[in-house]
Design a protein around this motif. Structure first.
Motif, PDB file in Angstrom:
ATOM      1  N   MET A  80      11.310 -30.305 -22.385  1.00 54.37           N
ATOM      2  CA  MET A  80      11.809 -31.621 -21.987  1.00 54.37           C
ATOM      3  C   MET A  80      12.696 -31.521 -20.750  1.00 54.37           C
ATOM      4  SD  MET A  80      10.675 -33.993 -24.062  1.00 54.37           S
ATOM      5  CE  MET A  80      11.854 -35.333 -23.877  1.00 54.37           C
ATOM      6  N   TYR A  81      13.384 -30.389 -20.614  1.00 45.83           N
ATOM      7  CA  TYR A  81      14.300 -30.195 -19.491  1.00 45.83           C
ATOM      8  C   TYR A  81      13.949 -28.887 -18.785  1.00 45.83           C
ATOM      9  CZ  TYR A  81      17.014 -33.868 -21.743  1.00 45.83           C
ATOM     10  OH  TYR A  81      17.415 -35.055 -22.302  1.00 45.83           O
ATOM     11  N   GLU A  82      14.210 -28.858 -17.492  1.00 40.31           N
ATOM     12  CA  GLU A  82      13.822 -27.699 -16.690  1.00 40.31           C
ATOM     13  C   GLU A  82      14.483 -26.423 -17.176  1.00 40.31           C
ATOM     14  OE1 GLU A  82      13.912 -26.234 -12.005  1.00 40.31           O
ATOM     15  OE2 GLU A  82      14.264 -28.338 -12.515  1.00 40.31           O
ATOM     16  N   THR A  83      15.761 -26.520 -17.567  1.00 38.70           N
ATOM     17  CA  THR A  83      16.463 -25.342 -18.075  1.00 38.70           C
ATOM     18  C   THR A  83      17.491 -25.783 -19.096  1.00 38.70           C
ATOM     19  OG1 THR A  83      17.583 -23.281 -17.443  1.00 38.70           O
ATOM     20  CG2 THR A  83      18.285 -25.298 -16.310  1.00 38.70           C
ATOM     21  N   SER A  84      18.256 -24.833 -19.608  1.00 34.07           N
ATOM     22  CA  SER A  84      19.277 -25.100 -20.622  1.00 34.07           C
ATOM     23  C   SER A  84      20.325 -24.009 -20.532  1.00 34.07           C
ATOM     24  CB  SER A  84      18.656 -25.114 -22.023  1.00 34.07           C
ATOM     25  OG  SER A  84      18.113 -23.834 -22.334  1.00 34.07           O
ATOM     26  N   VAL A  85      21.459 -24.242 -21.185  1.00 36.45           N
ATOM     27  CA  VAL A  85      22.490 -23.202 -21.249  1.00 36.45           C
ATOM     28  C   VAL A  85      21.886 -21.926 -21.830  1.00 36.45           C
ATOM     29  CG1 VAL A  85      24.676 -22.538 -22.325  1.00 36.45           C
ATOM     30  CG2 VAL A  85      24.374 -24.875 -21.462  1.00 36.45           C
ATOM     31  N   GLN A  86      21.112 -22.070 -22.887  1.00 37.16           N
ATOM     32  CA  GLN A  86      20.486 -20.917 -23.530  1.00 37.16           C
ATOM     33  C   GLN A  86      19.635 -20.116 -22.561  1.00 37.16           C
ATOM     34  OE1 GLN A  86      17.948 -21.915 -26.836  1.00 37.16           O
ATOM     35  NE2 GLN A  86      17.038 -19.882 -26.944  1.00 37.16           N
ATOM     36  N   GLU A  87      18.816 -20.796 -21.781  1.00 36.93           N
ATOM     37  CA  GLU A  87      17.898 -20.092 -20.882  1.00 36.93           C
ATOM     38  C   GLU A  87      18.621 -19.450 -19.708  1.00 36.93           C
ATOM     39  OE1 GLU A  87      13.903 -22.582 -20.714  1.00 36.93           O
ATOM     40  OE2 GLU A  87      15.647 -23.843 -21.159  1.00 36.93           O
ATOM     41  N   ILE A  88      19.697 -20.088 -19.243  1.00 34.75           N
ATOM     42  CA  ILE A  88      20.431 -19.530 -18.101  1.00 34.75           C
ATOM     43  C   ILE A  88      20.961 -18.142 -18.432  1.00 34.75           C
ATOM     44  CG2 ILE A  88      22.498 -19.794 -16.670  1.00 34.75           C
ATOM     45  CD1 ILE A  88      22.043 -22.850 -16.856  1.00 34.75           C
ATOM     46  N   ILE A  89      21.441 -17.964 -19.668  1.00 32.29           N
ATOM     47  CA  ILE A  89      21.939 -16.636 -20.051  1.00 32.29           C
ATOM     48  C   ILE A  89      20.878 -15.811 -20.778  1.00 32.29           C
ATOM     49  CG2 ILE A  89      22.952 -17.466 -22.236  1.00 32.29           C
ATOM     50  CD1 ILE A  89      25.165 -15.331 -21.783  1.00 32.29           C
ATOM     51  N   GLY A  90      20.025 -16.472 -21.556  1.00 24.07           N
ATOM     52  CA  GLY A  90      19.079 -15.737 -22.389  1.00 24.07           C
ATOM     53  C   GLY A  90      17.959 -15.069 -21.618  1.00 24.07           C
ATOM     54  N   ASP A  91      17.398 -15.754 -20.629  1.00 21.75           N
ATOM     55  CA  ASP A  91      16.271 -15.181 -19.884  1.00 21.75           C
ATOM     56  C   ASP A  91      16.654 -13.886 -19.162  1.00 21.75           C
ATOM     57  OD1 ASP A  91      14.736 -17.232 -20.827  1.00 21.75           O
ATOM     58  OD2 ASP A  91      14.601 -18.325 -18.936  1.00 21.75           O
ATOM     59  N   PRO A  92      17.783 -13.851 -18.423  1.00 18.39           N
ATOM     60  CA  PRO A  92      18.152 -12.584 -17.772  1.00 18.39           C
ATOM     61  C   PRO A  92      18.447 -11.461 -18.767  1.00 18.39           C
ATOM     62  CG  PRO A  92      19.356 -14.421 -16.793  1.00 18.39           C
ATOM     63  CD  PRO A  92      18.690 -14.949 -18.021  1.00 18.39           C
ATOM     64  N   LEU A  93      19.039 -11.811 -19.914  1.00 20.75           N
ATOM     65  CA  LEU A  93      19.359 -10.771 -20.891  1.00 20.75           C
ATOM     66  C   LEU A  93      18.097 -10.216 -21.553  1.00 20.75           C
ATOM     67  CD1 LEU A  93      22.669 -12.048 -22.469  1.00 20.75           C
ATOM     68  CD2 LEU A  93      22.258  -9.758 -21.588  1.00 20.75           C
ATOM     69  N   VAL A  94      17.137 -11.076 -21.838  1.00 26.43           N
ATOM     70  CA  VAL A  94      15.870 -10.591 -22.394  1.00 26.43           C
ATOM     71  C   VAL A  94      15.189  -9.646 -21.411  1.00 26.43           C
ATOM     72  CG1 VAL A  94      13.495 -11.309 -22.895  1.00 26.43           C
ATOM     73  CG2 VAL A  94      15.392 -12.422 -24.052  1.00 26.43           C
ATOM     74  N   GLU A  95      15.205 -10.014 -20.140  1.00 32.31           N
ATOM     75  CA  GLU A  95      14.596  -9.149 -19.120  1.00 32.31           C
ATOM     76  C   GLU A  95      15.354  -7.831 -19.003  1.00 32.31           C
ATOM     77  OE1 GLU A  95      13.404  -9.240 -14.355  1.00 32.31           O
ATOM     78  OE2 GLU A  95      14.247 -11.018 -15.321  1.00 32.31           O
ATOM     79  N   GLU A  96      16.676  -7.905 -18.984  1.00 30.90           N
ATOM     80  CA  GLU A  96      17.500  -6.704 -18.835  1.00 30.90           C
ATOM     81  C   GLU A  96      17.327  -5.754 -20.015  1.00 30.90           C
ATOM     82  OE1 GLU A  96      20.358  -3.986 -17.398  1.00 30.90           O
ATOM     83  OE2 GLU A  96      19.360  -5.660 -16.385  1.00 30.90           O
ATOM     84  N   MET A  97      17.174  -6.302 -21.215  1.00 30.38           N
ATOM     85  CA  MET A  97      17.158  -5.476 -22.416  1.00 30.38           C
ATOM     86  C   MET A  97      15.755  -5.250 -22.964  1.00 30.38           C
ATOM     87  SD  MET A  97      20.716  -6.608 -24.149  1.00 30.38           S
ATOM     88  CE  MET A  97      21.093  -4.890 -24.457  1.00 30.38           C
ATOM     89  N   GLY A  98      14.751  -5.733 -22.239  1.00 30.30           N
ATOM     90  CA  GLY A  98      13.382  -5.515 -22.682  1.00 30.30           C
ATOM     91  C   GLY A  98      13.085  -6.174 -24.009  1.00 30.30           C
ATOM     92  N   GLY A  99      13.701  -7.336 -24.259  1.00 23.29           N
ATOM     93  CA  GLY A  99      13.519  -8.023 -25.534  1.00 23.29           C
ATOM     94  C   GLY A  99      12.291  -8.913 -25.551  1.00 23.29           C
TER      95      GLY A  99
END
Length: 412
Positions: A202-221
């Motif tokens: 529904m929305y382009e991004t969210s608080v969750q995605e702003i922090i979650g996406d980089p952390l998933v990439e960094e930690m191979g999650g």
């Protein structure tokens, strides 16, 4: 022939390896392995039979386990290879075995008794675990390991069940156009469609995605899940020292992180939308704790008034509603997804910050769960008393900011 030797004699009507024989007596004594127990029982039985001029048939192939224990080193090596691909400090070994082997074990227990026996999977897990532990020099953890290496002994395949990691922090949200968490498109439920331009959101991004996406990439999650201490409306800002949250990273292949470096990255990515502070390690228990808390909140509320109202009248109303106990029926805007209930809440503090002819700004502290917008508008009589009802003219919230969460770090 004593009872244990007699039991071994009965068991060896089937050709058993020392592991499977010894496992029948796992609780008889301690300090030795099942293999050693089996060797001891076989020797005792051979001596007993020899005294009577009888011989114990030679062991050829184990009827119960199909000589599975001869492959311990192979299973351990397969687990070690998989574990080498991830970061971890503690581990545990689990196994899947052919159901036929478990059926045979239960048959043997029914024939000779299984009161002092240990299941075959328990021994496999332990013996493979000892080999892996000696090689990787990591600790076995039986309660909360970083990873469980699940070995399918039928095929030698290893599946890693990686425990999620949890990161605590506080966020501030500056945009009135993004939600706290990912919001799947209502039309396609996240699959992607014309309405959401194939984003599934529904929305382009969210608080969750702003922090979650980089952390998933960094930690191979694999994914991230956001656990906040409550949430604000999409069109509300979250200011002050921010709202506590715990971010869960599923199946991380890395478990080490520089929190200051990641804070810099996510704050740069979220510039103008949200920022984050106080990142540190957390645990699932803290998720339960922040979900259970119901802290007061302090708001700044901009209110528009339909028509002109004099300052004296506004002052009277605000004073009358300070520390008021109000009743709120589930708001019209959310009743389609929440139970239609009446809830009592307390307006702990209420004061005017500024006043113009057709609008004013309030500062208020409320009990957790108070619907602030409806306290102002009255929601067609579903909130009583309300600012609009008390003043006698329609009122609407035009801007809402959460300026403090009164938790342990902000006791007000």
């Amino acid at each position: 022939m004593n009872n244990n030797v007699n039991k071994a004699h009965q068991a060896l009507q089937h050709d058993l390896c020392d592991h499977c024989l010894g496992r029948l007596f796992a609780q008889v004594d301690t300090g030795i392995t099942n293999e050693e127990r089996g060797q001891n029982m076989r020797m005792a039985l051979a001596l007993d039979l020899g005294a009577r001029g009888e011989e114990l048939p030679p062991h050829e192939s184990c009827w119960l386990c199909d000589d599975l224990f001869e492959q311990l080193a192979r299973f351990a090596e397969a687990a070690i290879n998989e574990l080498s691909e991830i970061e971890y400090d503690t581990f545990l070994i689990g196994t899947r075995i052919d159901p036929i082997l478990q059926d045979r074990e239960e048959q043997l227990w029914s024939e000779v008794g299984g009161e002092t026996a240990e299941p075959i999977k328990s021994e496999l897990n332990r013996e493979i675990g000892k080999l892996v532990e000696a090689s990787v020099r990591k600790e076995v953890d039986f309660t909360s390991p970083n990873v469980v290496a699940l070995i399918d002994t039928r095929f030698g395949h290893v599946e890693l069940n990686i425990t999620p990691i949890f990161i605590y922090g506080r966020y501030r949200k500056f945009s009135r156009e993004i939600p706290q968490t990912r919001w799947p498109c209502r039309a396609c439920r996240g699959k992607g469609c014309k309405r959401c331009k194939d984003t599934g959101k529904m929305y382009e991004t969210s608080v969750q995605e702003i922090i979650g996406d980089p952390l998933v990439e960094e930690m191979g999650g694999k994914d991230h899940f956001f656990h906040g201490m409550g949430r604000e409306d999409v069109d509300a800002r979250m200011l002050g020292t921010g709202r506590p949250f715990v971010l869960e990273i599923a199946e991380p292949r890395k478990r080490r992180i520089d929190f200051k470096a990641i804070e810099n990255i996510v704050n740069k990515n979220g510039e103008g939308l949200a920022d984050f502070s106080g990142l540190r390690w957390s645990a699932r228990e803290e998720v339960r704790q922040i979900k259970a808390l119901a802290p007061d909140k302090v708001y700044r509320v901009e209110v528009s008034v339909q028509g002109k109202v004099n300052k004296e009248r506004i002052d009277e109303v605000i004073e009358s509603l300070n520390q008021a106990r109000i009743t709120q029926q589930t708001p019209t805007r959310v009743v389609h997804r929440r139970a239609d209930l009446a809830r009592e809440r307390t307006i702990r503090e209420l004061a005017i910050e500024s006043l113009d002819e057709d609008k004013f700004i309030l500062r208020m502290r409320t009990e957790s769960g108070t619907y602030v917008k409806e306290f102002i508008s009255g929601d067609g009589g579903r909130t009583r008393p309300s600012v609009a009802n008390a003043i006698g003219v329609p009122c609407q919230v035009t801007a809402l900011d959460v300026i403090q969460i009164i938790d342990d770090n902000n006791e007000g």
